[in-house]
Motif scaffolding. Structure first.
Motif, PDB file in Angstrom:
ATOM      1  N   UNK A   1     -40.237  36.038 -30.393  1.00 34.77           N
ATOM      2  CA  UNK A   1     -40.269  36.658 -29.072  1.00 34.77           C
ATOM      3  C   UNK A   1     -39.136  36.164 -28.178  1.00 34.77           C
ATOM      4  N   UNK A   2     -38.833  34.857 -28.284  1.00 34.57           N
ATOM      5  CA  UNK A   2     -37.775  34.344 -27.419  1.00 34.57           C
ATOM      6  C   UNK A   2     -36.426  34.919 -27.825  1.00 34.57           C
ATOM      7  N   UNK A   3     -36.251  35.229 -29.089  1.00 36.25           N
ATOM      8  CA  UNK A   3     -35.017  35.879 -29.539  1.00 36.25           C
ATOM      9  C   UNK A   3     -34.917  37.272 -28.919  1.00 36.25           C
TER      10      UNK A   3
ATOM     11  N   UNK B   1     -37.770  23.594 -34.258  1.00 38.59           N
ATOM     12  CA  UNK B   1     -38.270  24.396 -33.136  1.00 38.59           C
ATOM     13  C   UNK B   1     -37.634  23.972 -31.818  1.00 38.59           C
ATOM     14  N   UNK B   2     -37.314  22.694 -31.684  1.00 46.98           N
ATOM     15  CA  UNK B   2     -36.605  22.264 -30.477  1.00 46.98           C
ATOM     16  C   UNK B   2     -35.209  22.885 -30.438  1.00 46.98           C
ATOM     17  N   UNK B   3     -34.607  23.069 -31.611  1.00 41.85           N
ATOM     18  CA  UNK B   3     -33.295  23.734 -31.670  1.00 41.85           C
ATOM     19  C   UNK B   3     -33.392  25.166 -31.166  1.00 41.85           C
ATOM     20  N   UNK B   4     -34.531  25.833 -31.415  1.00 40.83           N
ATOM     21  CA  UNK B   4     -34.728  27.194 -30.894  1.00 40.83           C
ATOM     22  C   UNK B   4     -34.720  27.177 -29.373  1.00 40.83           C
ATOM     23  N   UNK B   5     -35.364  26.163 -28.786  1.00 36.28           N
ATOM     24  CA  UNK B   5     -35.388  26.039 -27.322  1.00 36.28           C
ATOM     25  C   UNK B   5     -33.970  25.861 -26.786  1.00 36.28           C
ATOM     26  N   UNK B   6     -33.209  24.977 -27.408  1.00 39.56           N
ATOM     27  CA  UNK B   6     -31.841  24.706 -26.942  1.00 39.56           C
ATOM     28  C   UNK B   6     -30.955  25.930 -27.141  1.00 39.56           C
ATOM     29  N   UNK B   7     -31.037  26.566 -28.314  1.00 44.63           N
ATOM     30  CA  UNK B   7     -30.213  27.744 -28.593  1.00 44.63           C
ATOM     31  C   UNK B   7     -30.509  28.867 -27.598  1.00 44.63           C
ATOM     32  N   UNK B   8     -31.792  29.110 -27.315  1.00 45.54           N
ATOM     33  CA  UNK B   8     -32.175  30.202 -26.406  1.00 45.54           C
ATOM     34  C   UNK B   8     -31.764  29.897 -24.981  1.00 45.54           C
ATOM     35  N   UNK B   9     -31.911  28.634 -24.569  1.00 49.64           N
ATOM     36  CA  UNK B   9     -31.522  28.253 -23.209  1.00 49.64           C
ATOM     37  C   UNK B   9     -30.014  28.371 -23.033  1.00 49.64           C
ATOM     38  N   UNK B  10     -29.262  28.006 -24.064  1.00 54.32           N
ATOM     39  CA  UNK B  10     -27.806  28.128 -23.993  1.00 54.32           C
ATOM     40  C   UNK B  10     -27.382  29.591 -23.945  1.00 54.32           C
ATOM     41  N   UNK B  11     -28.112  30.458 -24.638  1.00 48.06           N
ATOM     42  CA  UNK B  11     -27.773  31.884 -24.674  1.00 48.06           C
ATOM     43  C   UNK B  11     -27.891  32.525 -23.304  1.00 48.06           C
ATOM     44  N   UNK B  12     -28.840  32.034 -22.468  1.00 46.51           N
ATOM     45  CA  UNK B  12     -28.955  32.583 -21.104  1.00 46.51           C
ATOM     46  C   UNK B  12     -28.265  31.656 -20.102  1.00 46.51           C
TER      47      UNK B  12
END
Length: 882
Positions: free
Chosen positions: A613-615, A650-661
């Motif tokens: 969903x975050x993607x 899963x923490x990498x998903x948080x960092x990747x998504x935050x960086x994307x926005x």
């Protein structure tokens, strides 16, 4: 004819022959209690007729009153107890809004109140004017959590439902609360014992004579104890009563032992022998008794037992099936152990072999001291139990083995590791499988050792121990492999090559995995191979193999197993996202959300759904939603086992998504936790962490430093790509080159990505880099460095994301406008439901499993915003007539 299953026997009210007398006063009081009280308690020692009294009174309930019966036994922990209670309710077609299996998952998480609340909501919505739940023999239960759960159940019990408990001991419930509210009716031994007039009636019906003196003597000696009266009447036929010492009547246990012996010894030798050996069975059916006694006259002997009324009740079914009274069964088993102790283990083994229930089968082997058979039976049942989310039940069974057996058994070590795999506890998998390998090799069970070694290697991969995994994999490959081991070996190489290359390695390996699975892999193995597979979706050939994997898994699973179906749907949804099929993705997400709710929001499925969903939210540039999802993912990741790379992933998903926005404060807050422990090898994670640091350098204006880092990363990001890693590196490198005044170098960095996306159609990877980055690339001053076609592709892909953001809700709204979003299958189910058909009949008519029908009914109620089957039927008739 088939034997009644253990579960069926436990949830069926026993049937007794018509009593010789009617106990009118007791029946009237009990009937009034069942109609008016929240709780009815029958508390008395064995032999007071609790079960018979209840069974008879239930037959007098008014039409339309729903009844669920559960006979507890010593094997019932909370999970098993609730499993059978759910099955006892099934004939009522309760409108489950949460999968019954999800209630068990809530228990496994210690959420007893939530599980009770879900069950109460279902009871309240069940179409019945009144209902009674009977829990018989509750004294057999030792698990204190059962009584905690029942306290929660009583607290919210709907007014039209009554809970009845029959037990030898007062249950440890908050009875003071219900006594203070006058919502409990209690029947103790004083209420249940036969009165003088009832004893006189009993004697008159049994002997045809009015003998007031004998009736008085019977009452005096037995004190109205039902079992004592029955035994006395049997013994009096042989004039045994006159020989009974006076004092023995006052000890119920001594009385029973003495009179049971007298009655038992009056039986023909063949019947005695038959009963002794069959006493080890929880229920007596022709097929089971034939198996354990070896007597070809089992059917005739069972009929003789019933005809003699030898302390048995009858269970309904095609085949005559009896249940011995507890005291009589105890007497027979004690006598068997005294007379033929050497036969007992072998008889228990025979009883275990014929047991349909895997838990009961294992427990019987444990009682026999047959540790090897118990282990093999448990490992045989583990796949199905794990599929039904019963891993905690498996662990409790393991703990019933002697400590020394647990310590040395490779089978139990393997099962522990298998259970840990389903919970993503890869450190525990690694150590348990290492123990299993050593043990199996020592026993010469090399095929089992191979399977355990392959699992150990996979766990090592996920613990960042690449060289250990590689070494173990080579050992596995060097020896003969069965289908499961070979499949796991290919899966191991899939992951190893994902982290070490070549870039096309994972696609080739996954193709081999699917090929092997199609040769006969179990449903559980199909889904074991799906774990985290979407991480490599951007590699060449992987997406096509994922599609084959999903299709094969669904075919292997068939109907039911909703947790596995939801996992397959989730993996397939990644494909939809990757291919830019957003309307279909929106519908798929809705279905997965519904399935997740149906399953009780299991933690493993929930966090994986959040990463998908975050993607989507990143692609839609929905920044508030991204932040909310990232917070939820971070909270879930903090609860995961730290021995593996799962929390880091899963923490990498948080960092990747935050960086994307471009939410850089969040990126900085989590970056310190993104580090690999000393000795851990994960090249892909190392590239990811360096990528984040390069992005921060570029954001901080350290363009030269960022440029150097991005150029270095671009040399390996394609080879080690996971999800959007390569796309992120190349788009950010392009922006850094542009900032340094080198548009030609910028396009050179970007071109391979654009060509790959254009050729494959997999737009998800570039859209996942984030709308801010893509917008910046489109408005950049490219001069003549960027070809027109390339920029047009970028513009077209960004427009896809904008359309998705603007119109993603159109498909669900359109569906909702048409029959409230019900599918064609759900409309079929609703039509049959409105016709008054039960789940079982609907399943038979549509060639579905009853479990699948339950899921369809739940979806129907959710989408129509209704609470009961009756309301759903009314909706259908109002909409379509009839």
């Amino acid at each position: 004819m088939q034997t009644i299953s253990l579960a069926r026997a436990k949830i069926q009210a026993p049937r007794f022959r018509k009593g010789l007398i009617e106990r009118t006063e007791l029946g009237q009081r009990l009937g009034e209690a069942l109609a008016s009280q929240r709780l009815v308690l029958l508390v008395a020692p064995a032999g007071y007729g609790k079960t018979a009294t209840l069974s008879g009174q239930l037959q007098q309930l008014p039409p339309g009153c729903a009844v669920a019966w559960l006979t507890a036994d010593e094997e019932d922990d909370l999970q098993r107890f609730l499993t059978h209670l759910i099955e006892a309710l099934e004939p009522l077609d309760p409108p489950w809004r949460l999968a019954p299996e999800a209630l068990l998952e809530l228990l496994a998480q210690g959420l007893l109140r939530e599980a009770a609340s879900a069950l109460l909501n279902t009871l309240e919505a069940t179409d019945t004017r009144s209902g009674v739940i009977v829990l018989d023999d509750l004294h057999a239960v030792a698990d204190a959590r059962v009584f905690e759960f029942l306290d929660h159940l009583l607290e919210g019990l709907p007014q039209n439902w009554t809970l009845v408990i029959a037990t030898r001991l007062e249950p440890p419930l908050a009875l003071w609360r219900w006594r203070a509210r006058r919502e409990v009716a209690e029947f103790d031994e004083t209420a249940l014992r036969f009165s003088r007039s009832e004893v006189q009636d009993l004697l008159r019906h049994a002997t045809g004579q009015d003998d007031t003196e004998q009736a008085t003597r019977l009452l005096d000696r037995t004190q109205g104890w039902a079992a004592g009266l029955c035994l006395s009447l049997e013994a009096s036929k042989g004039s045994a009563e006159a020989q009974v010492p006076k004092g023995i009547w006052h000890s119920r246990r001594h009385l029973f032992d003495y009179l049971a012996s007298e009655v038992f010894e009056e039986l023909p030798d063949e019947l005695q022998d038959f009963l002794l050996r069959c006493s080890l069975l929880p229920e007596l059916s022709v097929s089971r008794c034939l198996q354990i006694s070896g007597n070809p006259r089992a059917a005739e002997l069972l009929e003789d037992v019933e005809r003699r009324r030898l302390f048995v009740s009858v269970l309904d079914g095609e085949e005559l099936t009896l249940r011995l009274h507890d005291l009589f069964r105890d007497f027979l088993e004690e006598r068997l152990r005294r007379l033929h102790p050497q036969e007992v283990p072998a008889l228990l083994r025979l009883a275990a072999r014929g047991a349909a229930d895997p838990v009961r089968r294992t427990v019987m082997y444990l009682r026999a001291g047959a540790w090897d058979e118990a282990q093999e039976g448990l490992i045989e049942a583990t796949a199905d139990l794990l599929t039904d989310s019963k891993g905690s039940q498996i662990i409790r069974l393991i703990e019933q083995f002697p400590a020394d057996v647990q310590a040395r058994s490779p089978v139990l070590a393997y099962i522990r590791g298998w259970c840990a795999w389903s919970d993503y506890r890869y450190g525990s998998v690694r150590s348990a499988m290492a123990q299993a390998v050593t043990g199996f090799d020592g026993l010469g069970r090399h095929e089992d050792a191979q399977r355990a070694r392959a699992m150990q290697a996979l766990a090592a991969i996920f613990c960042g121990e690449m060289e250990e995994a590689r070494s173990l994999g080579q050992v596995v490959r060097s020896q003969p492999m069965d289908l499961e081991t070979e499949t796991l070996a290919e899966l191991l190489d899939f992951w190893y090559e994902a982290y070490s290359g070549p870039v096309e390695g994972p696609g080739r390996r996954l193709a081999q995995v699917v090929k092997l699975l199609m040769r006969g892999g179990s449903a559980e193995l199909w889904f074991r191979c799906m774990t985290r597979i979407n991480l490599m979706i951007s590699r060449p050939g992987v997406s096509a193999e994922i599609q084959r994997l999903v299709q094969g898994a669904r075919a292997a699973t068939g109907e039911g197993h909703w947790s596995l179906q939801a996992s397959a749907s989730l993996v397939e949804a990644w494909l939809l996202l990757w291919q830019g099929r957003f309307p279909e993705l929106e519908l798929a997400l809705r279905r997965i959300e519904e399935d997740s709710q149906w399953l009780g929001q299991p933690a493993g499925l929930r966090i994986r759904l959040l990463t998908l969903k975050v993607m989507v939210q990143v692609i839609c540039d929905d920044r508030n939603a991204v932040r909310e999802s990232c917070d939820a993912i971070a909270a879930q990741a903090a609860l995961l086992d730290r021995s593996s790379d799962m929390p880091l992933t899963f923490l990498a998903v948080v960092v990747r998504s935050s960086a994307a926005i471009e939410d850089w404060p969040v990126v900085r807050a989590h970056l310190p936790a993104l580090h690999l422990e000393s000795g851990q090898e994960n090249p892909g994670m190392r590239v990811f962490i360096r990528n984040v640091k390069a992005q921060l350098a570029f954001h901080d204006g350290r363009t030269g430093e960022a440029l150097a880092m991005f150029r270095e990363l671009a040399a390996s990001s394609t080879e080690l790509d996971t999800n959007t890693l390569d796309a992120t590196v190349r788009t950010r490198l392009a922006l850094a080159e542009l900032a340094a005044g080198s548009p030609a170098a910028a396009w050179q960095a970007l071109a391979p990505l654009i060509e790959r996306v254009a050729a494959s159609g997999n737009v998800g990877q570039i859209l996942g880099a984030g709308a801010p980055v893509l917008n910046a690339l489109l408005v950049a001053s490219w001069g003549t460095a960027a070809p027109r076609e390339g920029l047009a592709s970028l513009r077209r892909w960004l427009e896809i994301a904008r359309q998705f953001k603007a119109g993603a809700q159109a498909a669900p709204h359109a569906a909702a406008a048409h029959d409230a979003g019900l599918s064609a299958r759900e409309l079929e189910v609703l039509a049959l439901l409105a016709d008054g058909q039960s789940n079982k009949l609907i399943a038979r008519g549509l060639d579905l499993s009853p479990h699948t029908v339950k899921r369809h009914v739940a979806r129907i109620l959710e989408r129509l915003d209704l609470s009961s089957r009756m309301q759903a039927a009314a909706w259908y008739h109002a909409r379509f007539g009839g």
